[in-house]
Design a protein around this motif. Structure first.
Motif: not given
Length: 245
Positions: A13, A26-27, A64, A222
């Motif tokens: 993450n 992101s993530d 993260g 992503r």
């Protein structure tokens, strides 16, 4: 939190933003395993270079967790970073060779920074230049080398210290198609010696050139997973002996 058994890198993450702008990554979650070959692909601006900067520890994430070699690198003291970076070889698209040094001295630079005795430098550097087909250009400075020759010197410099991970950012972007395939063969040979290889590229034609490679695709920051790279430990290639094995 420990990573999956046998893993060498784990992102969990992870997010990255520069300043107060929106996140460029992101993530991001994935696991890399020793001795495997990964392509990181995506359109220009997708975030490939930013992700690689996290991988070779030039950048810390905004959020993260990142574990490498069994340690949490987010909380790693700054003084501990150089030892980790020596376990990672990096090949840049723009080569980043030292202009006033010969090909030999550029390749020798990581060993000298690590204070390897001069008596233990000549043979491995000569072997490495032979491995990339540049023995005859050992004394040449970067300005007199072609783009393909400069990239091969950059690869030799990145792997002279036998890194556990090799990260390459668009390594074929400044060379013609035939030279690009030759460079890819060098990465494959290094991978068969046991090094984990991550190659970022926007060239979709390269993705089919390495059997058993896994693909991670970035789209607007992503990550997607067209070959199962993020879910399953890959089949590792058989080790072979080589010029520096």
């Amino acid at each position: 939190m420990s990573g999956p058994e046998g893993s060498i890198v784990q992102f969990d993450n992870v997010g990255l933003r520069y300043g107060t702008d929106r996140e460029v990554l992101s993530d991001i979650s994935f696991t890399l395993y020793p001795g495997s070959f990964y392509f990181l692909t995506g359109a220009s601006g997708a975030g490939k270079t930013s992700l690689l900067r996290l991988l070779y520890l030039a950048q810390r994430p905004s959020r993260g967790m990142i574990r490498m070699f069994g340690s949490d690198v987010i909380t790693l003291p700054r003084k501990g970073l150089p030892a980790f970076r020596r376990r990672i070889g990096t090949v840049f698209q723009d080569f980043r060779l030292v202009p006033h040094l010969s090909a030999f001295d550029n390749v020798a630079l990581p060993l000298r920074v690590s204070r390897v005795p001069e008596s233990e430098i000549k043979k491995p550097v000569a072997d490495m230049l032979d491995w990339v087909g540049l023995s005859h250009r050992a004394g040449a400075r970067p300005a007199t080398l072609s783009g393909g020759e400069q990239q091969r010197v950059a690869i030799a410099r990145a792997v002279i210290a036998r890194p556990e991970i090799l990260v390459a950012d668009e390594p074929t972007g400044n060379v013609d198609h035939d030279m690009g395939l030759k460079l890819l063969r060098l990465f494959e040979a290094l991978n068969r010696l046991g090094t984990t290889v991550v190659v970022a590229t926007h060239d979709v034609h390269l993705l089919k050139k390495v059997p058993d490679s896994l693909i991670m695709r970035l789209d607007k920051g992503r990550l997607s997973d067209p070959t199962g790279a993020l879910r399953y430990p890959p089949r590792r290639p058989a080790r072979i002996e080589g010029a520096f094995g």
